[in-house]
Enzyme design. Sequence first.
Site, PDB file in Angstrom:
ATOM      1  N   GLY A 225       0.765  -1.238   0.000  1.00  0.00           N
ATOM      2  CA  GLY A 225       0.000   0.000   0.000  1.00  0.00           C
ATOM      3  C   GLY A 225       0.792   1.282   0.000  1.00  0.00           C
ATOM      4  CG  ASP A 226       3.297   4.410   1.761  1.00  0.00           C
ATOM      5  OD1 ASP A 226       3.251   5.124   0.735  1.00  0.00           O
ATOM      6  OD2 ASP A 226       3.635   4.853   2.868  1.00  0.00           O
ATOM      7  CG  LEU A 227       5.485  -1.088  -2.597  1.00  0.00           C
ATOM      8  CD1 LEU A 227       5.350  -2.104  -3.731  1.00  0.00           C
ATOM      9  CD2 LEU A 227       6.613  -1.507  -1.647  1.00  0.00           C
ATOM     10  CG  ASN A 228       6.864   6.209  -0.031  1.00  0.00           C
ATOM     11  OD1 ASN A 228       8.057   6.021   0.211  1.00  0.00           O
ATOM     12  ND2 ASN A 228       6.006   6.524   0.923  1.00  0.00           N
ATOM     13  CG  ASN A 231       7.954   3.608   2.716  1.00  0.00           C
ATOM     14  OD1 ASN A 231       8.644   4.163   3.570  1.00  0.00           O
ATOM     15  ND2 ASN A 231       6.632   3.695   2.683  1.00  0.00           N
TER      16      ASN A 231
END
Length: 371
Positions: A225-228, A231
Amino acid sequence: TMSGTDRQPQALTKPALGEREATELVDRVFGLKVSWIRPLPSYDDQNFHVRVSSDSGEGADEYVLKVTNSEDSREPELIEAQTQAMMFLSAEGFPSATPYLTKDGSIMSLESGDAGNKRYMVRLLTYLPGMPVARVAPSAPVLYEIGKLAASLDRALAEKFHHPSVKSLHRGQFIWNLANVPLLDRYIYALGQNEYRGVVEQVIEQFKGKVIPKLSSFRACINHGDLNDHNILVASTSSSPENPQYRVSGILDFSDMSYGYYVFEVAIAIMYMMIESPDPLGVGGHVLAGFESILPLTEEERGALFLLVSGRFSQSLVIAAHTALLYPENKEYLMITAKTGWKHLMTMFEVGQDAVEKTWFETARAYTNRC
């Protein structure tokens, strides 16, 4: 990222341990002696990079002490699920951190805070090597690898992760779940009356009309949900400074995990990789190609990609604006990403869905022809 739907003001929930308290905590809870400690940046938790002196000389000697904000610490089963998922993924060969157990053999410990009756969940996680992909302009091979990783990770979780805590990942109203773009209506006031607001309103309307009715046809899974860009860690694999090559060396921050759909993960990864790229409209095809090398998208899923990427931009921008109103002291930091984000979202809409998709799909097709 923010976790609660309506986050309490950060000052009330963010832990504020000093380095000395953190050092004592590591000793008391984990039985380790700290030789070196420094704070790591974090939005609403508190993280410390810790080096310990080990007598036995076995195991890692660098860790991240993670002190979860008091709000999220009230949902221990969610933190349990995230931590179990990290352990599972590490065992499956993914570069995720694993917890060092407390003296009594637990993966985490609920500790009472400094002021009042606040309680914070505390974990000690292995420190992963590398630097955030935000610090390098990701090349096509790195973008491809990130796409491939996103698909493999979701598939491993969906097919093989059966810990009892997994049911806590049904987070219906979670503001960062990509299905919840329509919830942005509540926060859009934070944009004021600027030129951008119209585009976000358009995204929300189209999302309600074109994506929401299609959700039931997408393949469901568990999303990181947050492969930014902060991260995902990369490490250099080449010795020549003038021609750096990177590979992914770490995946961080599982706090936005929830049930979702495979296509969400690729859309989120594309959006964050666009932020770091000098050629934002070009990156999507490389990420998509990597993803589809593991899990080809269906026609419906592909058809939703443009609005899903735009939806994630809108979530990021609206929530940042909303948060900047709550915590003016963070405004500077929040608005840096926003500047680039707005630029890219506006470009996507100026160029238009057909042209953007054509670029993405042609790039992805070029990969399949090569193999």
